[in-house]
Write a protein that holds these residues in place. Structure first.
Motif, PDB file in Angstrom:
ATOM      1  N   HIS A   1     -16.132  11.640  24.153  1.00 58.85           N
ATOM      2  CA  HIS A   1     -15.160  10.921  23.345  1.00 58.85           C
ATOM      3  C   HIS A   1     -13.965  11.810  23.004  1.00 58.85           C
ATOM      4  CE1 HIS A   1     -18.713   8.412  22.752  1.00 58.85           C
ATOM      5  NE2 HIS A   1     -17.906   7.447  22.339  1.00 58.85           N
ATOM      6  N   LYS A   2     -12.847  11.179  22.865  1.00 56.95           N
ATOM      7  CA  LYS A   2     -11.645  11.844  22.375  1.00 56.95           C
ATOM      8  C   LYS A   2     -11.517  11.552  20.889  1.00 56.95           C
ATOM      9  CE  LYS A   2      -6.604  11.998  22.986  1.00 56.95           C
ATOM     10  NZ  LYS A   2      -5.442  11.405  23.706  1.00 56.95           N
ATOM     11  N   LEU A   3     -11.344  12.601  20.111  1.00 62.78           N
ATOM     12  CA  LEU A   3     -11.162  12.438  18.667  1.00 62.78           C
ATOM     13  C   LEU A   3      -9.669  12.414  18.380  1.00 62.78           C
ATOM     14  CD1 LEU A   3     -12.178  12.310  15.757  1.00 62.78           C
ATOM     15  CD2 LEU A   3     -12.265  14.812  15.740  1.00 62.78           C
ATOM     16  N   ASN A   4      -9.175  11.267  17.946  1.00 64.72           N
ATOM     17  CA  ASN A   4      -7.764  11.117  17.620  1.00 64.72           C
ATOM     18  C   ASN A   4      -7.559  11.305  16.124  1.00 64.72           C
ATOM     19  OD1 ASN A   4      -6.603  10.422  20.239  1.00 64.72           O
ATOM     20  ND2 ASN A   4      -7.811   8.547  20.083  1.00 64.72           N
ATOM     21  N   LEU A   5      -6.704  12.256  15.776  1.00 60.95           N
ATOM     22  CA  LEU A   5      -6.392  12.540  14.380  1.00 60.95           C
ATOM     23  C   LEU A   5      -4.956  12.132  14.090  1.00 60.95           C
ATOM     24  CD1 LEU A   5      -7.864  16.147  14.147  1.00 60.95           C
ATOM     25  CD2 LEU A   5      -8.831  14.123  13.069  1.00 60.95           C
ATOM     26  N   THR A   6      -4.774  11.413  13.005  1.00 61.21           N
ATOM     27  CA  THR A   6      -3.433  11.078  12.539  1.00 61.21           C
ATOM     28  C   THR A   6      -3.225  11.786  11.207  1.00 61.21           C
ATOM     29  OG1 THR A   6      -3.519   8.909  13.621  1.00 61.21           O
ATOM     30  CG2 THR A   6      -1.843   9.227  11.933  1.00 61.21           C
ATOM     31  N   LEU A   7      -2.393  12.810  11.238  1.00 58.23           N
ATOM     32  CA  LEU A   7      -2.170  13.649  10.064  1.00 58.23           C
ATOM     33  C   LEU A   7      -0.743  13.466   9.570  1.00 58.23           C
ATOM     34  CD1 LEU A   7      -3.792  16.909  11.457  1.00 58.23           C
ATOM     35  CD2 LEU A   7      -4.846  15.292   9.904  1.00 58.23           C
ATOM     36  N   LYS A   8      -0.612  13.243   8.298  1.00 52.85           N
ATOM     37  CA  LYS A   8       0.701  13.150   7.681  1.00 52.85           C
ATOM     38  C   LYS A   8       0.810  14.267   6.660  1.00 52.85           C
ATOM     39  CE  LYS A   8       3.914   9.988   5.394  1.00 52.85           C
ATOM     40  NZ  LYS A   8       4.115   8.616   4.855  1.00 52.85           N
ATOM     41  N   GLU A   9       1.678  15.233   6.991  1.00 54.97           N
ATOM     42  CA  GLU A   9       1.816  16.377   6.100  1.00 54.97           C
ATOM     43  C   GLU A   9       2.269  15.929   4.715  1.00 54.97           C
ATOM     44  OE1 GLU A   9       3.494  20.043   7.947  1.00 54.97           O
ATOM     45  OE2 GLU A   9       3.894  18.678   9.604  1.00 54.97           O
ATOM     46  N   ASN A  10       1.647  16.534   3.733  1.00 52.80           N
ATOM     47  CA  ASN A  10       1.982  16.190   2.359  1.00 52.80           C
ATOM     48  C   ASN A  10       3.434  16.555   2.076  1.00 52.80           C
ATOM     49  OD1 ASN A  10       1.981  15.703  -0.412  1.00 52.80           O
ATOM     50  ND2 ASN A  10      -0.123  16.446  -0.637  1.00 52.80           N
ATOM     51  N   ALA A  11       4.210  15.570   1.679  1.00 53.17           N
ATOM     52  CA  ALA A  11       5.624  15.823   1.385  1.00 53.17           C
ATOM     53  C   ALA A  11       5.785  16.755   0.200  1.00 53.17           C
ATOM     54  CB  ALA A  11       6.346  14.500   1.116  1.00 53.17           C
ATOM     55  N   VAL A  12       4.754  16.809  -0.622  1.00 56.64           N
ATOM     56  CA  VAL A  12       4.774  17.701  -1.777  1.00 56.64           C
ATOM     57  C   VAL A  12       4.132  19.021  -1.384  1.00 56.64           C
ATOM     58  CG1 VAL A  12       4.010  18.039  -4.151  1.00 56.64           C
ATOM     59  CG2 VAL A  12       4.632  15.749  -3.356  1.00 56.64           C
TER      60      VAL A  12
ATOM     61  N   ASP B   1       0.284   1.605  11.013  1.00 60.12           N
ATOM     62  CA  ASP B   1       1.433   1.266  11.861  1.00 60.12           C
ATOM     63  C   ASP B   1       2.739   1.284  11.062  1.00 60.12           C
ATOM     64  OD1 ASP B   1      -0.297   0.927  14.007  1.00 60.12           O
ATOM     65  OD2 ASP B   1      -0.583  -1.210  13.600  1.00 60.12           O
ATOM     66  N   SER B   2       2.918   2.348  10.291  1.00 56.45           N
ATOM     67  CA  SER B   2       4.141   2.598   9.520  1.00 56.45           C
ATOM     68  C   SER B   2       4.360   1.635   8.359  1.00 56.45           C
ATOM     69  CB  SER B   2       5.379   2.565  10.441  1.00 56.45           C
ATOM     70  OG  SER B   2       5.269   3.558  11.455  1.00 56.45           O
ATOM     71  N   VAL B   3       3.366   0.817   8.039  1.00 56.07           N
ATOM     72  CA  VAL B   3       3.446  -0.078   6.881  1.00 56.07           C
ATOM     73  C   VAL B   3       2.488   0.438   5.813  1.00 56.07           C
ATOM     74  CG1 VAL B   3       3.138  -2.427   6.009  1.00 56.07           C
ATOM     75  CG2 VAL B   3       4.016  -2.053   8.328  1.00 56.07           C
ATOM     76  N   SER B   4       2.978   0.586   4.591  1.00 60.32           N
ATOM     77  CA  SER B   4       2.134   1.035   3.492  1.00 60.32           C
ATOM     78  C   SER B   4       1.553  -0.176   2.767  1.00 60.32           C
ATOM     79  CB  SER B   4       2.944   1.881   2.506  1.00 60.32           C
ATOM     80  OG  SER B   4       3.306   3.107   3.089  1.00 60.32           O
TER      81      SER B   4
ATOM     82  N   ALA C   1      -4.429  -7.419   2.609  1.00 62.99           N
ATOM     83  CA  ALA C   1      -3.772  -6.262   2.011  1.00 62.99           C
ATOM     84  C   ALA C   1      -2.350  -6.665   1.659  1.00 62.99           C
ATOM     85  CB  ALA C   1      -3.787  -5.070   2.967  1.00 62.99           C
ATOM     86  N   THR C   2      -1.735  -5.938   0.759  1.00 68.98           N
ATOM     87  CA  THR C   2      -0.395  -6.274   0.280  1.00 68.98           C
ATOM     88  C   THR C   2       0.619  -5.245   0.756  1.00 68.98           C
ATOM     89  OG1 THR C   2      -1.350  -7.258  -1.723  1.00 68.98           O
ATOM     90  CG2 THR C   2       1.005  -6.735  -1.767  1.00 68.98           C
ATOM     91  N   ASP C   3       1.676  -5.724   1.371  1.00 68.70           N
ATOM     92  CA  ASP C   3       2.770  -4.855   1.807  1.00 68.70           C
ATOM     93  C   ASP C   3       3.423  -4.232   0.567  1.00 68.70           C
ATOM     94  OD1 ASP C   3       5.317  -3.842   2.639  1.00 68.70           O
ATOM     95  OD2 ASP C   3       5.210  -5.088   4.431  1.00 68.70           O
ATOM     96  N   LEU C   4       3.407  -2.912   0.482  1.00 68.83           N
ATOM     97  CA  LEU C   4       3.924  -2.224  -0.697  1.00 68.83           C
ATOM     98  C   LEU C   4       5.411  -2.494  -0.910  1.00 68.83           C
ATOM     99  CD1 LEU C   4       3.561  -0.194  -3.021  1.00 68.83           C
ATOM    100  CD2 LEU C   4       3.958   1.648  -1.377  1.00 68.83           C
TER     101      LEU C   4
END
Length: 742
Positions: free
Chosen positions: A401-412, A209-212, A173-176
């Protein structure tokens, strides 16, 4: 020349392998056999050729010890590394609707009920950032791709070190931010593969991990040097991006962008050749990166290219046998139900936990499959409240099982949407919609439609979605319509009549499973009916039939499981409403309170894949004495999304049939003779007798009408050309409509 060069390389490789075979044959059979690495390049749809190569590898008995892939090569390589056989991968790709997958076109049953009621009418959506209308990051978030990968890799979800997969694996993958390649060999496999396949403009970047990350092909489309670092002795490479495309094939944004990405790869491609023992380059000159509808043809070309090197594969397999390695077989086993005993979710600013779990329809203790979870994640993502939603299961040591959700609110949070429509009643119309989320509080949505054209209209909606709990909202609609209607007068038989309706509704609503909703509310309605055709003098040019405000109470029940709103192919519809007209300003001084009950039952079913049977039955009854004569059930004409009690009916004109009660049945037989093109025969029957339900004369003196229709589903909405007639009146009409109704 290129093909001859490739054959020469293959022959030289065969000779080298032949010599190596004799060397290994003279050694002890316990001597470690050479490690075989396989590198699969990116190339969009052209990457399907990798499947054909894998089929030949398997048939030859070649066992792969390490796989690397980029973009589509990462997807196919990851599937093979996780235990799928080449034939299983082939079946998977042949079953995918790539047009739907790559556009995040979710099934309608995953759409929020609010969207079913007030959405599904926009052609384009533009985000608004910093008070400016902008373009989206990509055509799609890639949520559907992520969901599909999560399901396909569910059997290895617990493996975070990709070297521990059935076949060790890594992808690029390519670091944006930096443009540098990252070689992903650990973490959550679906996320890593999705990152590698994030083609710019098509899918949004993938954050890990905070890298796009964007598509790995931007930085290293053919990671042979990195594979060599893994200690492989025999390296097989499959490159599906061997040449730049001629201008004749550059017919889309995706293809042009891919051409730009290929410039540096094409310039450095010759440098990679010395590092590859066997290089395969299928002839894919007739296809492009967007040829997603040509799976079988491209797979076959990959198979043909590999078959030309059959002797080389046989010798590799012979060498491997000296090391006593078994032939590669499928190691895939489908995961069944997973019990969710806990939820993990990052803190959110604008949305509550109840809102998220309500959208997912999940509670602790629920048991579901990956397919079911993917469908529910799709439902949560359909609201556009979040960017790409990442999720994974974490085993709780025998406690589910534990269901882990990673949600990033839409900035728009604000959007501009547009739509187009034409029909014979409202004529031409341009829809401009402004939508704002979390305007006042969490979980809310504000949307206003401005409709410009021959019949201007406005609709405003504010809704607070509380998930599992009772939701509430306000809906306000201004509707103006002028059309010709029949009139029983001494000198005229028709007039131009104008309708002005301004209705505001306050309501409470409970929604179940995104299909079923119940609610009740209080409604204020201002109704104005007038004409200028009966002017008696220059001073008195307008004749008013009605000019009153009404206060009403209502309750409703709705069930909508249609697969699409317009011309559904499958599903059910139940739409029932009870309304009590409580008081009025009484312009005509003849109002008495009364009630009305209306119910519609409909079902659509497609048989033999192309023939759809759509049956609908509806009726209404007035309870009490409607002395004002307003809000009669009015049947006739061709229209949709109507106000009050106006109901379309083929064979009669708008407002031809009026009564305090009615019963109507419609049967449509629709056949899709070519994809997106259909013809239909429609018959409708109605009874509008005043004593319809009192004396049981449901089928006595019924009115009838028929229609033949041609339909074409275009990118700007459905086109319909309809010829209707009625044997009762001899009335014949030709109707044309374009776009979604609003």
């Amino acid at each position: 020349m290129q093909k001859r060069h490739d054959i020469l390389i293959g022959l030289c490789t065969c000779l080298l392998l032949f010599a190596a075979t004799h060397v290994f044959a003279q050694q002890n059979t316990n001597t470690p056999r050479p490690k075989v690495g396989l590198v699969l390049s990116g190339g969009g749809a052209k990457g399907f050729a990798h499947i054909g190569v894998l089929k030949v590898l398997e048939a030859s008995g070649v066992a792969v010890d390490y796989i690397a892939g980029t973009s589509m090569g990462a997807v196919i390589g990851g599937l093979y590394a996780s235990g799928y056989s080449a034939s299983e991968i082939d079946s998977i790709f042949n079953a995918i609707d790539f047009n739907q997958l790559l556009r995040d076109q979710l099934p309608r049953n995953q759409t929020a009920f609010f969207e079913k009621q007030f959405g599904e009418k926009h052609l384009l959506t533009f985000p608004i950032q910093n008070d400016k209308v902008s373009l989206p990051k990509a055509l799609a978030t890639g949520q559907s791709v992520y969901n599909r990968l999560s399901t396909l890799f569910s059997h290895v979800a617990g493996i975070t070190d990709f070297s521990k997969l059935p076949i060790p694996f890594f992808c690029v993958a390519t670091d944006l931010e930096t443009g540098k390649p990252h070689y992903l060999n650990q973490g959550y496999l679906p996320a890593a593969v999705r990152a590698s396949a994030s083609l710019p403009s098509l899918l949004e970047p993938m954050e890990i991990d905070s890298v796009s990350y964007i598509d790995g092909g931007v930085s290293d489309n053919f990671p042979v040097e990195e594979m060599r670092k893994r200690g492989v002795q025999l390296l097989i490479g499959v490159d599906v991006q061997k040449q730049l495309s001629p201008k004749e094939n550059l017919n889309s944004v995706l293809e042009i962008l891919n051409q730009i990405i290929n410039y540096p790869m094409h310039a450095t491609g010759h440098e990679k050749k010395p590092n590859i023992d066997l290089l395969l380059r299928p002839d894919l000159s007739d296809f492009t990166v967007s040829s997603f509808s040509n799976v079988a043809e491209i797979v076959q070309l990959g198979h043909d290219a590999a078959a030309q090197n059959q002797e080389a594969f046989d010798r590799i397999a012979a060498i491997q046998k000296t090391g006593k390695r078994k032939k590669q077989t499928s190691q895939f086993s489908k995961v069944g139900n997973v019990k969710v005993t806990k939820f993990g979710m990052n803190p959110l600013k604008n949305y509550s936990r109840a809102y998220v779990l309500g959208k997912l329809k999940l509670e602790e203790g629920d048991s579901l499959t990956y397919d079911q979870l993917d469908a529910r994640i799709g439902g949560l993502s359909s609201s556009k409240d979040f960017g790409l939603i990442q999720y994974k299961f974490e085993s709780q040591e025998g406690q589910g099982h534990k269901l882990n959700l990673t949600l990033k609110e839409n900035a728009v949070s604000s959007f501009l949407k547009v739509g187009l429509h034409y029909d014979p009643l409202y004529k031409s119309a341009l829809l401009v919609n402004y939508t704002k989320k979390y305007l006042i509080q969490k979980n809310d949505i504000f949307a206003v439609d401005f409709i410009f054209g021959d019949q201007p209209r406005v609709q405003l909606n504010y809704f607070v979605d509380n998930g599992f709990y009772t939701s509430y909202g306000v809906s306000s609609r201004f509707n103006k319509l002028t059309t010709s209607v029949a009139y029983s007068g001494a000198e005229v038989n028709s007039i131009n009549k104008s309708y002005v309706d301004f209705t505001t509704l306050l309501y409470l609503q409970t929604t179940f499973n995104k299909k079923f909703a119940t609610g009740f509310g209080l409604e204020h309605k201002y109704l104005e009916l007038f004409t200028k055709a009966l002017a008696t003098s220059a001073e008195n040019q307008t004749t008013f039939f009605e000019k009153s405000s009404y206060l009403n109470a209502l309750a409703y029940i709705k069930l909508d499981s249609y697969d699409r709103k317009f011309s559904p192919k499958n599903g059910f519809l139940v739409d029932g409403e009870f309304k009590g007209y409580l008081s009025s300003t009484d312009y005509n001084a003849n109002f008495n309170s009364f009630s009305q009950f209306k119910l519609q039952l409909a079902a659509a079913k497609t048989v033999y894949q192309k023939l759809t049977i759509h049956l609908s039955t509806e009726g209404g009854v007035t309870i009490g004495n409607n002395t004002s004569g307003q809000f009669l059930y009015s049947l006739g004409g061709y229209a949709d999304n109507m106000i009050n009690n106006y109901i379309p009916f083929y064979g009669y004109d708008f407002e031809d049939l009026q009564s305090n009660s009615y019963l109507k049945t419609t049967l449509e037989l629709r056949y899709e003779f070519v994809k997106k093109h259909s013809i239909a025969f429609i018959s409708n029957y109605a009874n509008t007798a005043e004593d319809l339900f009192r004396k049981g004369a449901l089928f006595k003196d019924a009115q009838s009408g028929y229609a033949l229709a041609y339909g074409y589903d275009t990118e700007i909405g459905p086109i319909r050309l309809i010829r209707s007639w009625s044997p009762d009146t001899g009335n014949q009409r030709l109707y044309f409509s374009l776009g979604f109704w609003f």
